[in-house]
Design a protein around this motif. Structure first.
Motif, PDB file in Angstrom:
ATOM      1  N   GLY A 175       6.012  15.769  -0.086  1.00 25.73           N
ATOM      2  CA  GLY A 175       5.273  16.572   1.002  1.00 25.73           C
ATOM      3  C   GLY A 175       4.571  15.809   2.580  1.00 25.73           C
ATOM      4  N   ASP A 176       3.461  15.407   2.334  1.00 23.86           N
ATOM      5  CA  ASP A 176       2.390  15.094   3.433  1.00 23.86           C
ATOM      6  C   ASP A 176       2.890  13.396   2.974  1.00 23.86           C
ATOM      7  OD1 ASP A 176       2.536  16.886   5.563  1.00 23.86           O
ATOM      8  OD2 ASP A 176       0.219  17.865   4.445  1.00 23.86           O
ATOM      9  N   ALA A 177       2.918  12.779   2.208  1.00 28.95           N
ATOM     10  CA  ALA A 177       2.317  11.917   1.703  1.00 28.95           C
ATOM     11  C   ALA A 177       3.755  10.788   1.603  1.00 28.95           C
ATOM     12  CB  ALA A 177       2.482  11.276   0.006  1.00 28.95           C
ATOM     13  N   LEU A 178       4.772  11.470   2.288  1.00 31.42           N
ATOM     14  CA  LEU A 178       6.387  10.626   2.459  1.00 31.42           C
ATOM     15  C   LEU A 178       5.461  10.330   4.179  1.00 31.42           C
ATOM     16  CD1 LEU A 178       8.581   9.435   1.558  1.00 31.42           C
ATOM     17  CD2 LEU A 178       9.799  11.631   2.595  1.00 31.42           C
ATOM     18  N   ARG A 179       6.338   9.312   4.266  1.00 33.29           N
ATOM     19  CA  ARG A 179       5.892   8.977   6.011  1.00 33.29           C
ATOM     20  C   ARG A 179       7.161   7.984   6.329  1.00 33.29           C
ATOM     21  NH1 ARG A 179      -0.199   6.402   5.904  1.00 33.29           N
ATOM     22  NH2 ARG A 179      -0.917   8.976   5.255  1.00 33.29           N
ATOM     23  N   TRP A 180       7.609   8.348   7.742  1.00 35.03           N
ATOM     24  CA  TRP A 180       8.943   7.746   7.949  1.00 35.03           C
ATOM     25  C   TRP A 180       8.356   6.573   9.364  1.00 35.03           C
ATOM     26  CZ3 TRP A 180      14.155   8.246   6.200  1.00 35.03           C
ATOM     27  CH2 TRP A 180      13.787   9.826   5.660  1.00 35.03           C
ATOM     28  N   GLU A 181       8.893   5.300   8.536  1.00 32.62           N
ATOM     29  CA  GLU A 181       7.894   4.234   9.035  1.00 32.62           C
ATOM     30  C   GLU A 181       9.308   3.333   9.627  1.00 32.62           C
ATOM     31  OE1 GLU A 181       3.562   4.224   7.968  1.00 32.62           O
ATOM     32  OE2 GLU A 181       5.388   3.278   6.810  1.00 32.62           O
ATOM     33  N   GLY A 241       0.363  -1.115  -0.133  1.00 33.58           N
ATOM     34  CA  GLY A 241       0.415   0.551   0.197  1.00 33.58           C
ATOM     35  C   GLY A 241       0.724   0.920   0.309  1.00 33.58           C
ATOM     36  N   PHE A 242       1.798   1.171  -0.104  1.00 31.95           N
ATOM     37  CA  PHE A 242       3.314   2.208  -0.445  1.00 31.95           C
ATOM     38  C   PHE A 242       4.295   2.050  -1.197  1.00 31.95           C
ATOM     39  CE2 PHE A 242       4.206  -0.034   3.611  1.00 31.95           C
ATOM     40  CZ  PHE A 242       5.238   0.006   3.587  1.00 31.95           C
ATOM     41  N   ILE A 243       5.261   3.104  -1.627  1.00 30.78           N
ATOM     42  CA  ILE A 243       5.889   2.882  -2.723  1.00 30.78           C
ATOM     43  C   ILE A 243       7.115   2.668  -1.031  1.00 30.78           C
ATOM     44  CG2 ILE A 243       8.030   3.531  -4.136  1.00 30.78           C
ATOM     45  CD1 ILE A 243       5.717   4.948  -5.706  1.00 30.78           C
ATOM     46  N   HIS A 244       7.582   1.705  -1.812  1.00 32.93           N
ATOM     47  CA  HIS A 244       8.969   1.554  -0.875  1.00 32.93           C
ATOM     48  C   HIS A 244      10.086   2.331  -0.910  1.00 32.93           C
ATOM     49  CE1 HIS A 244       7.627  -1.484   1.588  1.00 32.93           C
ATOM     50  NE2 HIS A 244       7.414  -2.204   0.785  1.00 32.93           N
ATOM     51  N   PHE A 245      11.351   3.006  -0.172  1.00 31.08           N
ATOM     52  CA  PHE A 245      12.315   4.267  -0.529  1.00 31.08           C
ATOM     53  C   PHE A 245      13.610   3.912   0.473  1.00 31.08           C
ATOM     54  CE2 PHE A 245       9.636   6.706  -2.838  1.00 31.08           C
ATOM     55  CZ  PHE A 245       9.692   7.303  -3.918  1.00 31.08           C
ATOM     56  N   PHE A 305      12.093   3.910   7.959  1.00 32.27           N
ATOM     57  CA  PHE A 305      12.005   3.932   5.823  1.00 32.27           C
ATOM     58  C   PHE A 305      11.284   5.211   5.952  1.00 32.27           C
ATOM     59  CE2 PHE A 305      15.066   0.437   6.890  1.00 32.27           C
ATOM     60  CZ  PHE A 305      15.198  -0.379   6.309  1.00 32.27           C
ATOM     61  N   PRO A 306      11.408   5.716   4.764  1.00 35.88           N
ATOM     62  CA  PRO A 306      10.333   6.610   3.665  1.00 35.88           C
ATOM     63  C   PRO A 306       9.821   5.958   2.824  1.00 35.88           C
ATOM     64  CG  PRO A 306      12.806   6.784   2.820  1.00 35.88           C
ATOM     65  CD  PRO A 306      12.876   5.463   4.002  1.00 35.88           C
ATOM     66  N   HIS A 307       8.440   6.146   3.218  1.00 36.51           N
ATOM     67  CA  HIS A 307       7.067   4.981   2.458  1.00 36.51           C
ATOM     68  C   HIS A 307       6.663   6.559   1.875  1.00 36.51           C
ATOM     69  CE1 HIS A 307       7.722   1.689   5.484  1.00 36.51           C
ATOM     70  NE2 HIS A 307       8.335   1.894   4.386  1.00 36.51           N
ATOM     71  N   LEU A 308       5.975   6.221   0.545  1.00 34.32           N
ATOM     72  CA  LEU A 308       5.459   7.338  -0.447  1.00 34.32           C
ATOM     73  C   LEU A 308       3.811   6.071  -0.689  1.00 34.32           C
ATOM     74  CD1 LEU A 308       4.936   9.770  -1.917  1.00 34.32           C
ATOM     75  CD2 LEU A 308       6.074   8.266  -3.562  1.00 34.32           C
ATOM     76  N   TYR A 309       2.627   7.119   0.255  1.00 31.99           N
ATOM     77  CA  TYR A 309       1.602   7.037  -0.010  1.00 31.99           C
ATOM     78  C   TYR A 309       0.634   6.990  -1.490  1.00 31.99           C
ATOM     79  CZ  TYR A 309       2.230   4.030   4.032  1.00 31.99           C
ATOM     80  OH  TYR A 309       2.403   3.383   5.927  1.00 31.99           O
ATOM     81  N   ARG A 310       1.969   7.602  -2.338  1.00 31.39           N
ATOM     82  CA  ARG A 310       0.675   7.622  -3.518  1.00 31.39           C
ATOM     83  C   ARG A 310       1.329   7.646  -4.262  1.00 31.39           C
ATOM     84  NH1 ARG A 310       3.450  11.891  -5.528  1.00 31.39           N
ATOM     85  NH2 ARG A 310       4.307  13.702  -3.889  1.00 31.39           N
TER      86      ARG A 310
END
Length: 118
Positions: free
Chosen positions: A66-72, A31-35, A80-85
């Motif tokens: 922006g806010d679609a990037l979350r550090w989880e 459900g997100f793009i792994h970076f 790790f940075p995860h992009l939710y779009r």
């Protein structure tokens, strides 16, 4: 701060052609793009792309996402940075091939490892 996404040649070609991507099959499943950060990218390549040829590493300025990037938390509890779009091609700052040699993938200079960001 630059973050990094490793693409197979096919995935990179699809991003180039379509102008955006929702990621690899694992990204779609999660459900997100792994970076990865600069300090995480080599381990990501070794763990998930061992022995694979034709890879491309793409650099993206984290602030552009922006806010679609979350550090989880992920491997070993590291953030790790995860992009939710979807990722747009015009958000990629640069991309380079990841040649495979006997001891693993050869990375270009990824710049400083600024560590995890929360």
């Amino acid at each position: 701060m630059l973050i990094f996404k490793i693409f197979t040649a096919e995935q990179w070609a699809q991003l180039e052609a379509a102008g955006l991507t929702h990621g690899a099959p694992v990204d779609l499943a999660d459900g997100f793009i792994h970076f990865s950060t600069a300090g995480q990218a080599r381990e990501t390549a070794a763990k998930h792309f061992a022995g694979e040829r034709g890879l491309v590493v793409a650099a993206v300025e984290a602030a552009r996402l922006g806010d679609a990037l979350r550090w989880e938390p992920s491997r070993g509890g590291a953030l790790f940075p995860h992009l939710y779009r979807a990722l747009r091609r015009d958000e990629v700052a640069w991309a380079a091939p990841l040649p495979l040699e006997a001891d693993g993938h050869v990375f270009p200079d990824l710049g400083p490892d600024l560590g995890d960001r929360a």
